[in-house]
Scaffold this active site. Sequence first.
Site, mmCIF file in Angstrom:
data_model
loop_
_atom_site.group_PDB
_atom_site.id
_atom_site.type_symbol
_atom_site.label_atom_id
_atom_site.label_comp_id
_atom_site.label_asym_id
_atom_site.label_seq_id
_atom_site.Cartn_x
_atom_site.Cartn_y
_atom_site.Cartn_z
ATOM 1 N N LYS A 128 0.821 -1.210 0.000
ATOM 2 C CA LYS A 128 0.000 0.000 0.000
ATOM 3 C C LYS A 128 0.859 1.268 0.000
ATOM 4 O O LYS A 128 0.405 2.321 -0.408
ATOM 5 C CB LYS A 128 -0.980 -0.011 1.164
ATOM 6 C CG LYS A 128 -2.048 -1.083 0.946
ATOM 7 C CD LYS A 128 -3.184 -1.023 1.912
ATOM 8 C CE LYS A 128 -4.282 -2.003 1.511
ATOM 9 N NZ LYS A 128 -3.875 -3.410 1.669
HETATM 10 C C1 PLP Z 1 -4.487 -4.464 0.914
HETATM 11 C C2 PLP Z 1 -3.683 -5.712 0.744
HETATM 12 C C3 PLP Z 1 -4.028 -6.692 -0.233
HETATM 13 C C4 PLP Z 1 -5.256 -6.578 -1.112
HETATM 14 O O1 PLP Z 1 -5.179 -5.533 -2.040
HETATM 15 P P1 PLP Z 1 -6.510 -5.006 -2.744
HETATM 16 O O2 PLP Z 1 -6.073 -3.844 -3.555
HETATM 17 O O3 PLP Z 1 -7.439 -4.618 -1.624
HETATM 18 O O4 PLP Z 1 -7.043 -6.125 -3.556
HETATM 19 C C5 PLP Z 1 -3.201 -7.798 -0.344
HETATM 20 N N1 PLP Z 1 -2.120 -7.964 0.454
HETATM 21 C C6 PLP Z 1 -1.768 -7.067 1.387
HETATM 22 C C7 PLP Z 1 -0.571 -7.328 2.244
HETATM 23 C C8 PLP Z 1 -2.535 -5.905 1.583
HETATM 24 O O5 PLP Z 1 -2.175 -5.024 2.523
#
Ligand code: PLP
Length: 463
Positions: A111
């Site tokens: 993120k």
């Molecule tokens: C948020 C997240 C996801 C999922 O991503 P999306 O964009 O919500 O599909 C997968 N792995 C981790 C470690 C995350 O923090």
Amino acid sequence: MRYLSTRGGVEPIGFSQAVLMGLATDGGLLLPERFPQIDGPMLQRWAQLSFVDLAVAVMAPFIGDDLNAEELQRLVERAYASFSHPEVTPLVRVGDQQVLELFHGPTAAFKDVALQFLGQLFELLLERSDGRLNILGATSGDTGSAAIYGVRGQQRIDIFILHPHNRVSPIQERQMTTVLDANVHNIAIKGTFDDGQRIVKALFNDLEFKSEYALSAVNSINWARILAQVVYYFYAWGRVSGGDPGHRVSFSVPTGNFGDIFAGYVALRMGLPVERLILATNRNDILSRFVNTGLYQAREVHHTVSPSMDIQISSNFERYLYYLMDEDPAAVSSLMASMNTSGELRIPPHKLAEVAALFHAEAVSEEETLAQIRETYSAHGYILDPHTAVGVRAAHNHPGAICLATAHPAKFGDAVARAIGKEAEPPPSLQGLMEKETRCAILDADSAKVKAYMQQTLRERHG
Ligand SMILES: *Cc1c(COP(=O)(O)O)cnc(C)c1O
């Protein structure tokens, strides 16, 4: 470039307005009116670029005149200076698959790629309008710390993040509460994550408070977050293809809110040679059921070893639905209305073949996730985090697939230790957290108390 809503109720707006709007005012999601088209010679050139230069090239046509070339370059450079790897998102060979490491940012999860960019972008747009804003959010762990690191130290933004007191992992708590910048306000709520979400919702529904304090969210539906994530699909392709436009690759994406995988869909629509998008879910399988049946139906949430994918409804799914329904806002609105009233929607049967031609979807169980961590470690000495392991497992029939690694394995030490009997070595950003000074308010799970705390804090800081 102009932006439209999936539900057709927003007059076309520019990039900056779309970023500041977040959720479309008609309840839909914002999308560009067309996708810039990248031809073969351009793909070849892009394959030679550094991550930062590629990011500028990918983003520029979506931004149009809203930022000049210099501003965009500076913004991207600043955003990714916080990453500890010179390649930003390096690609690593693991057996017959490729792992795209997206976790070299300050909070060791993917993120950061989007939120480091969004934080810089917000600051620039606010400078222009001489404005300020206050970000409010509730977190069960990962998103909160990435959002905090995206805006820490900025002059025009204060951020308030609620987490459930003593109910997030110690590392996750420390990642948030050790950030001592004056504009960062952590609030531990005496209650659950759902209490936190309920409070945030109540405060956003308090329209007077919301507008007086310029409240804003950084949730995963902001278009700028998706845009930042498109970049690494092109980057990874460039590393494996050598720039050959005839070289098609599959991507395996551990999916929760459909944001990351939708960025892959955008890359494909721009002309990236994508073979398949492998949609990997844990037990919370609303999306994999959809791809395999055409029925999108909410069920209860299960807690798993990959908690960042423990979702019931995927907030970005509507964006894909818009293209699947031939960009018809009326069709999208009626499907979403059905979702709202009955908790499910079904696409017309003749559309299912289109979904199946592009996506391969699999739901991966807890046992399979841990087994994958174990197998990859014993065969290749490489430690997967549980989210990445879900994607690697779902790609087992797709040799050569690029698997997106969404978190550093040291962030999910318990699951990793259950799989291989030891934890992964923490990256520098996670070291020494338990010894650092912290700052955090502890409040009752009561929206009036949180509101009063925010008002007082902001009065003290800004008068
Ligand atoms: C948020 C997240 C996801 C999922 O991503 P999306 O964009 O919500 O599909 C997968 N792995 C981790 C470690 C995350 O923090």
